[in-house]
Design a protein around this motif. Structure first.
Motif, mmCIF file in Angstrom:
data_model
loop_
_atom_site.group_PDB
_atom_site.id
_atom_site.type_symbol
_atom_site.label_atom_id
_atom_site.label_comp_id
_atom_site.label_asym_id
_atom_site.label_seq_id
_atom_site.Cartn_x
_atom_site.Cartn_y
_atom_site.Cartn_z
ATOM 1 N N ARG A 1 31.298 -37.720 55.707
ATOM 2 C CA ARG A 1 30.290 -38.566 56.323
ATOM 3 C C ARG A 1 28.872 -38.273 55.834
ATOM 4 N NH1 ARG A 1 31.651 -41.952 60.658
ATOM 5 N NH2 ARG A 1 33.640 -40.903 60.762
ATOM 6 N N ASP A 2 28.522 -36.999 55.728
ATOM 7 C CA ASP A 2 27.153 -36.651 55.339
ATOM 8 C C ASP A 2 27.010 -36.374 53.848
ATOM 9 O OD1 ASP A 2 26.437 -36.870 57.968
ATOM 10 O OD2 ASP A 2 26.838 -34.760 58.400
ATOM 11 N N HIS A 3 28.068 -36.592 53.093
ATOM 12 C CA HIS A 3 28.012 -36.278 51.664
ATOM 13 C C HIS A 3 28.466 -37.499 50.883
ATOM 14 C CE1 HIS A 3 27.184 -32.119 52.572
ATOM 15 N NE2 HIS A 3 28.027 -32.269 53.554
ATOM 16 N N VAL A 4 27.498 -38.319 50.531
ATOM 17 C CA VAL A 4 27.830 -39.601 49.920
ATOM 18 C C VAL A 4 27.090 -39.761 48.602
ATOM 19 C CG1 VAL A 4 28.321 -40.712 52.109
ATOM 20 C CG2 VAL A 4 25.997 -40.760 51.206
ATOM 21 N N ARG A 5 27.574 -40.651 47.807
ATOM 22 C CA ARG A 5 26.942 -40.971 46.545
ATOM 23 C C ARG A 5 26.799 -42.477 46.491
ATOM 24 N NH1 ARG A 5 26.723 -37.831 41.531
ATOM 25 N NH2 ARG A 5 26.021 -39.309 39.957
ATOM 26 N N THR A 6 25.608 -42.944 46.228
ATOM 27 C CA THR A 6 25.339 -44.373 46.252
ATOM 28 C C THR A 6 25.675 -44.988 44.909
ATOM 29 O OG1 THR A 6 23.580 -43.920 47.822
ATOM 30 C CG2 THR A 6 23.544 -46.074 46.779
ATOM 31 N N ARG A 7 26.189 -46.198 44.957
ATOM 32 C CA ARG A 7 26.509 -46.934 43.742
ATOM 33 C C ARG A 7 25.235 -47.224 42.945
ATOM 34 N NH1 ARG A 7 26.757 -52.214 41.992
ATOM 35 N NH2 ARG A 7 25.677 -52.983 43.836
ATOM 36 N N THR A 8 25.349 -47.172 41.624
ATOM 37 C CA THR A 8 24.259 -47.618 40.765
ATOM 38 C C THR A 8 24.818 -48.703 39.860
ATOM 39 O OG1 THR A 8 24.724 -46.168 38.898
ATOM 40 C CG2 THR A 8 23.415 -45.233 40.694
ATOM 41 N N THR A 9 23.981 -49.263 39.023
ATOM 42 C CA THR A 9 24.516 -50.286 38.121
ATOM 43 C C THR A 9 25.500 -49.662 37.132
ATOM 44 O OG1 THR A 9 22.542 -49.961 36.810
ATOM 45 C CG2 THR A 9 22.590 -51.892 38.239
ATOM 46 N N LEU A 10 25.403 -48.340 36.928
ATOM 47 C CA LEU A 10 26.301 -47.665 35.989
ATOM 48 C C LEU A 10 27.532 -47.074 36.652
ATOM 49 C CD1 LEU A 10 23.835 -45.488 33.900
ATOM 50 C CD2 LEU A 10 25.145 -47.449 33.075
ATOM 51 N N THR A 11 27.363 -46.627 37.881
ATOM 52 C CA THR A 11 28.392 -45.769 38.465
ATOM 53 C C THR A 11 28.877 -46.275 39.816
ATOM 54 O OG1 THR A 11 26.665 -44.429 39.480
ATOM 55 C CG2 THR A 11 27.516 -43.681 37.358
ATOM 56 N N ARG A 12 30.054 -45.791 40.186
ATOM 57 C CA ARG A 12 30.658 -46.152 41.463
ATOM 58 C C ARG A 12 30.128 -45.254 42.576
ATOM 59 N NH1 ARG A 12 35.798 -48.466 41.307
ATOM 60 N NH2 ARG A 12 35.657 -48.305 43.562
ATOM 61 N N SER A 13 30.262 -45.724 43.792
ATOM 62 C CA SER A 13 29.883 -44.898 44.928
ATOM 63 C C SER A 13 31.017 -43.930 45.248
ATOM 64 C CB SER A 13 29.588 -45.775 46.141
ATOM 65 O OG SER A 13 30.778 -46.380 46.591
ATOM 66 N N GLY A 14 30.764 -43.036 46.191
ATOM 67 C CA GLY A 14 31.803 -42.098 46.583
ATOM 68 C C GLY A 14 31.385 -41.313 47.794
ATOM 69 N N SER A 15 32.280 -40.429 48.242
ATOM 70 C CA SER A 15 31.958 -39.579 49.383
ATOM 71 C C SER A 15 32.789 -38.310 49.309
ATOM 72 C CB SER A 15 32.223 -40.313 50.698
ATOM 73 O OG SER A 15 33.605 -40.332 50.984
ATOM 74 N N GLY A 16 32.377 -37.314 50.080
ATOM 75 C CA GLY A 16 33.166 -36.081 50.172
ATOM 76 C C GLY A 16 32.396 -34.859 49.729
ATOM 77 N N TYR A 17 32.572 -33.760 50.444
ATOM 78 C CA TYR A 17 31.925 -32.493 50.094
ATOM 79 C C TYR A 17 32.942 -31.553 49.440
ATOM 80 C CZ TYR A 17 28.997 -28.304 50.601
ATOM 81 O OH TYR A 17 28.260 -27.180 50.356
ATOM 82 N N THR A 18 33.910 -31.092 50.212
ATOM 83 C CA THR A 18 34.924 -30.217 49.601
ATOM 84 C C THR A 18 36.020 -31.033 48.925
ATOM 85 O OG1 THR A 18 36.296 -30.085 51.589
ATOM 86 C CG2 THR A 18 34.517 -28.495 51.395
ATOM 87 N N VAL A 19 36.202 -32.276 49.354
ATOM 88 C CA VAL A 19 37.227 -33.123 48.739
ATOM 89 C C VAL A 19 36.612 -34.463 48.325
ATOM 90 C CG1 VAL A 19 39.437 -32.209 49.520
ATOM 91 C CG2 VAL A 19 38.045 -33.447 51.144
ATOM 92 N N PRO A 20 35.768 -34.446 47.299
ATOM 93 C CA PRO A 20 35.109 -35.684 46.897
ATOM 94 C C PRO A 20 36.086 -36.682 46.275
ATOM 95 C CG PRO A 20 34.496 -33.877 45.419
ATOM 96 C CD PRO A 20 35.329 -33.286 46.517
ATOM 97 N N THR A 21 35.671 -37.941 46.287
ATOM 98 C CA THR A 21 36.486 -38.999 45.703
ATOM 99 C C THR A 21 36.520 -38.833 44.178
ATOM 100 O OG1 THR A 21 34.496 -40.350 45.812
ATOM 101 C CG2 THR A 21 36.094 -40.629 47.562
#
Ligand code: SF4
Ligand SMILES: [Zn+2]
Lengths: 424, 111, 543
Positions: C79-99
């Motif tokens: 929930r608190d560990h996210v990655r926002t999508r950019t025009t180059l890259t996909r979004s994601g989430s996860g701290y110890t088990v990231p996507t």
């Protein structure tokens, strides 16, 4: 031509021993499948179907164009379905949702969504079906009726299967069924506990109490005599390898995810005595795959929203029934499922009010209310792909007859390209 | 005229599963999803014959179905998953995503 | 074409220790200066910067059924560990088990370009490969769990090790795996009876074989097949107080055959079973020093959240009982098992503090950096993106002492670590993070910057704070393409999946058909992972 080891994509059993006879690119015979599987193979049509927009046939380019425009114009698009398509297409659908900032949800939310929530609370002691075939001497079916919903489950994996430690098949196993009514499955059981509707949690809780050696000062729980529960607890503690298969009788009744959490807690505790596992009876052929692909790409198995540019998860907020019934969705892309046939009326009606796009080999009830209909190839019959069995074992779906229809994966790719150019 | 209150259970059946592949416009599908099962006791008590059309009503909606006798406990009705069942279930999921589709209170009325 | 000029180069495989060199790149490979038209080459001025080969992770759990199960049942991790999508890259989430996408990006941003997924049951390898395809940038491989495999144990009991060899060759090809993985040999099978193994000569129920036989047979097979890597062993009694003894016995059971022992920290526990945990690092490090046939990775504990996930079913159940946290178990028919349990490592928890000490002691007591590698057994002992912190601990004695201060007093009492003065050099860090791991994996084109190597290059600012330095390299090149520039991910490419396809006697397939009929719930024909699942697959030759 005879094709062997075909995987039936209909239900979560994904039986992979089907033999299909093909003559002139038509399936003329199907062996080993159950009635549902046979019917699937025999009824897939191979004639060319054109996409339609507002009921009129159009070329693919135009249909994709309209679809992409609907999706880019929408403020809160919904992508829903996924359980009867291949994982290759599911991965594309998630990519599209990410690109659009959409909500994406699978049919899990109306079958085993509560199971996921329960698992997120208590965990999931489970195994693959082969472990049950070879080891399990105690089978509990709770709130499910595989004799009708997963017709070859008993023969291939559970009740009747002959395994290493269960060479006698049925003779070597005890079968218990917990349900609110007699079914074809309860008739096969050694023990049938008829629970009063909505009392599954109480029953599970009572079993946990009895397992801990506590006395219950009542004669019955949820319509079942305590003596019979005590008997079940003894069977559970003393078996060699036990399993509880559970279905929508657990997930759709009052308590929902709490029932599942309680069931998992019971199973986990039983491991202090013997080996015990739990397994949801996943319904659609690749609904387990929808959970898998969504999880590895977003972190969450259903009810995902990308509006903030990253995945957020919240059942009840981002689940399809809710976003539709609340009128939040202003455009929908439905992939390989038929929510109009299965959703509560208010949610289903919303799909007729907004521009809806359908990707489906069949003319579903949803397709009948959709603005754009994109008839695709049937995975497992006229297209190859991957599906995940109810125990998450991935299997290769075969192409047994040709079709001129594109696959869901291809069409989603076209839409993604179009959306990218629209928004650029 | 409202006749009696029951608990409604919806679910899959093998016939409904097989009929899915026939298309949801097919008569198989309509037959496989267009009935309600009631126990013999309840049916006799209400004095209704099999094959009679009845109207089911929940707080969420209503549906007309063919009455059949079935192996359900007294006080319960079973309707296969399908369009009729959907009109009877709740769109409120109570924060779970899952509509209440088992264990609803339902009224039966003869048509 | 591309040139990296004036950099301070650390390339231990070629004996280059911080000399100022130019590196030339063409068609994804390192080439000699005279093969490049300088006028046409893009030039990266690395003056004042440190240049190393791209990082090579020998053991990390990043994809597949277990990792995904961990993601699925830990929404609180994301929930608190996210990655926002950019025009180059996909979004994601996860701290110890990231996507998957996020994992690829984060490794690349840390300067790693090759990562080995540490365990996959062959039955679900198809799933693993689907996820690998969704893990961008990195080159990857998968280790295939075999230490509790029914067919292999049957062969051992019957004395048919040639048959077992052919099966292993077939299995690696069928699952598109890279190496033989052994997890708690025999113990995972016994867990299916609610039991475990405790000694190297304990019996596997129903098979009449022992952990010693399983390990030594697979080590023999590995040599016979000339696999690029060695058997990758997670020994018995992992996580148990007093397991240092059986870890050393397991090393001896190999009788000189080559093997890799993974996350050795979890296997270097002194003290008496059932009693307080003491460090067994000295005893185990001595054994490693004495056994030149052995390589190891450490599995250093990182204080903070982790997710334990192994194929070691009984271990995961024990962890569940210990922490009381949610428990995921997954027994796989005829092959293996596994589980997942969330974890928190705390400085003030004496057990965790000793675990932390043991890891660092192993790093400092094992003499030859070519045989000890940096891992956190991600996400078991901590997440991979904390490697830079471990590097700082190894390079900076004062920082070590500072962290030690905060440990539970009982853990500090009599601890060896404060007495160890050794500090790793940049050259040694380059060994334990890329040169050594590439060598152990048999990846001839990785982990170095000599002519012919893959142009996977990482360029760091030379900073005093080594954690900062290694966390955010300025440039990362993958196959000659700049993927990170000025610390920013600028390009997403697909990575390759590396696998082996050793030859075998096709006669084995007859036996296997019968075995599948009897033992599996899927057919023999539907088991192998077809090449279509690896659009970026590449066979690494056995020799
Ligand atoms: S049980 Fe399910 S998978 Fe097997 S044949 Fe029937 S419908 Fe197909
Ligand atoms: Zn590991």
């Amino acid at each position: 031509m005879i094709v062997g080891n075909v995987v039936c994509p209909f239900c979560g059993c994904l039986c992979d021993d089907i033999v299909v006879t093909v003559e002139d690119n038509r399936i003329t015979a199907v062996e080993k499948a159950c009635t549902s599987g046979r019917s699937l193979f025999l009824n897939v049509h191979t004639q060319t179907a054109k996409p339609t927009v507002d009921g009129k046939e159009v070329e693919w380019a135009e249909a994709v164009d309209v679809a992409a425009r609907i999706l880019t114009d929408a403020a809160n698009p919904l992508i829903y379905g996924l359980s009867s398509t291949a994982s290759e297409a599911q991965r594309k659908a998630i990519a599209l949702a990410d690109l659009l900032g959409a909500t994406i949800d699978s049919t899990s939310s109306v079958c085993h969504g509560p199971t996921t929530i329960g698992i997120q609370v208590e965990g999931e002691p489970t195994c693959t079906l082969g472990e049950i075939k070879h080891r399990a001497d105690l089978l509990v079916f709770w709130g499910c009726n595989p004799a009708e919903s997963h017709q070859r489950h008993f023969a291939r994996y559970s009740v009747l299967a002959k395994g290493k430690l269960t060479p006698g098949g049925r003779r070597d196993r005890t079968m218990v069924v917990v349900d609110v009514r007699p079914t074809l499955s309860t008739r096969r059981a050694d023990v049938f506990l008829q629970v009063r509707p909505g009392h599954d949690f109480e029953l599970l809780n009572a079993l946990r109490a009895l397992l801990k050696g506590q006395d219950l000062d009542v004669d019955q729980v949820g319509g079942v005599e305590v003596a019979r529960l005590q008997d079940l607890v003894e069977r559970m503690k003393s078996c060699r390898f036990g399993v509880i298969f559970f279905g929508m009788g657990v997930t759709q009744t009052g308590g929902k995810h709490l029932n599942v959490a309680e069931l998992v807690a019971l199973v986990a505790e039983l491991n202090a005595y013997t080996r015990f596992t739990a397994m949801p009876m996943r319904g659609h052929g690749n609904v387990a795959g929808a959970d898998c692909t969504l999880t590895w790409q977003t972190g969450y198995p259903f009810a995902v929203n990308f509006a903030r540019g990253y995945p957020q998860y919240n059942p009840g907020e981002f689940t399809a029934v809710d976003v539709l019934a609340r009128g939040e969705t202003d455009a929908a892309l439905i992939i390989a499922s038929d929510p109009v046939a299965h959703f509560p009326r208010r949610a289903a009606q919303r799909l007729a009010q907004i521009p809806t796009i359908v990707l489906d080999p069949e003319m579903s009830l949803t397709a009948q209310v959709a603005r754009v209909v994109l008839p695709t190839a049937f995975y497992g019959v006229n297209a190859a792909g991957t599906a995940y069995r109810m125990d998450n074992v991935p299997l290769p779906l075969k192409k047994v007859v040709d079709s001129s229809q594109p696959t869901d994966e291809q069409v989603l790719d076209w839409i993604i390209e179009k959306v990218k150019t629209c928004s650029a | 005229m409202a006749m009696a209150e029951f608990v409604l259970i919806t679910g899959r059946t093998a016939k409904q599963g097989a009929a899915l592949s026939r298309g949801k416009d097919s008569s198989e599908y309509r037959q496989a999803t267009g009935f309600v099962q009631m126990s013999r006791e309840d049916r006799e008590c209400l004095g209704v014959e099999e094959g009679r059309r009845v109207r089911l009503r929940t707080v969420f909606g209503e549906a007309e179905l063919e009455l059949r006798e079935g192996d359900v406990p007294p006080g319960m009705l079973f309707v296969p998953l399908g369009p009729a069942a959907n009109t009877l279930i709740a769109a409120d999921t109570q924060g779970t995503g899952m509509p209440d589709s088992k264990g609803l209170v339902v009224e039966v009325e003869l048509i | 074409m591309l040139g990296i000029i004036n950099g301070e180069v650390y390339d231990p495989q070629n004996g280059i220790n911080g000399e100022i060199r130019d590196i030339w790149i063409k068609d994804g490979k390192i080439v000699s200066a005279d093969e490049v038209e300088r006028a046409e080459a893009e030039i990266i001025d690395a003056t004042g910067l440190v240049v190393m080969p791209g990082g090579v992770d020998i053991h990390s759990h990043i994809v597949g059924a277990k990792v995904n199960a961990g993601r699925k049942f830990r929404p609180e991790d994301h929930r608190d560990h996210v990655r926002t999508r950019t025009t180059l890259t996909r979004s994601g989430s996860g701290y110890t088990v990231p996507t998957t996408y996020m994992t690829g990006y984060m490794y690349a941003e840390m300067g790693y370009t090759t990562v080995m997924e540490a365990a996959t049951a062959p039955l679900v390898a198809r799933h693993t490969h689907e996820e690998l395809e969704d893990t961008p940038i990195l080159d990857k491989g998968v280790f295939i769990t075999m230490g509790n495999n029914h067919f292999i144990m049957d062969c051992i009991r019957k004395g048919e090790r040639e048959k077992a060899r052919d099966y292993v060759a077939w299995l690696l090809g069928a699952s598109k795996g890279y190496a033989i993985k052994i997890v708690n040999p025999g113990g995972v099978e016994n867990w299916k009876w609610g039991r475990n193994v405790e000694e190297v000569d304990d019996e596997v129920i129903g098979f009449g074989v022992t952990p010693r036989q399983i390990v030594s047979t697979l080590a023999w097979i590995n040599d016979e097949l000339k696999l690029p890597h060695v058997p990758h062993i997670h020994a018995i009694n992992l996580g148990q107080v007093g397991n240092a003894r059986t870890t050393v016995e397991m090393m001896e059971a190999l009788e000189g055959r080559r093997a890799h022992f993974c996350h050795l920290q979890f296997l270097s526990y002194g003290g008496k079973p059932g009693k307080r945990l003491r460090s067994g690092a000295a005893e185990v490090a001595r054994a490693v020093n004495e056994h030149p046939n052995i390589t190891v990775d450490v599995g250093q504990v990182i204080f903070g959240p982790a997710t334990t996930m192994t194929s070691d079913g009984p271990l995961q159940y024990r962890l569940h009982q210990l922490t009381g946290d949610k428990w995921l178990n997954d027994d796989v028919e005829g092959e293996t098992g596994g589980g997942v349990v969330p974890m928190q490592y705390k400085r003030k928890n004496p057990f965790n503090a000793v675990q932390w000490l043991i890891g660092l002691e192993l790093f400092l007591l094992i003499d030859d950096p070519w045989r000890v590698y940096l891992t956190t057994d991600h996400p078991n002992a901590g997440p991979f993106f904390r490697y830079p912190q471990v590097i700082k601990l190894l390079m900076d004695r004062d920082y070590r002492a500072e962290v030690c201060e905060g440990l539970h007093p009982r853990a500090k009492k009599g601890a060896l670590l404060p007495e160890l003065d050794r500090e790793y050099s940049l050259y040694e860090i380059a060994i334990i993070t890329r040169a050594g791991t590439a060598r152990a994996l048999g990846l001839k084109n990785k982990g170095h910057l000599g002519v012919g190597a893959d142009a996977d290059v990482t360029i760091y600012a030379k900073l005093d704070d080594k954690e900062e330095m290694f966390a955010r390299p300025h440039y990362v090149l993958k196959g000659g393409e700049v993927v990170v520039r000025d610390g920013q991910l600028v390009r997403e490419l697909p990575g390759r999946t590396l696998y082996v396809a050793p030859p075998y006697d096709p006669g084995i397939e007859r036996d296997l058909r019968a075995h599948f009929e009897e033992c599996y719930t899927i057919s023999f024909d539907n088991y192998p992972v077809a090449p279509e699942y690896l659009p970026h697959g590449e066979v690494v030759p056995c020799s």
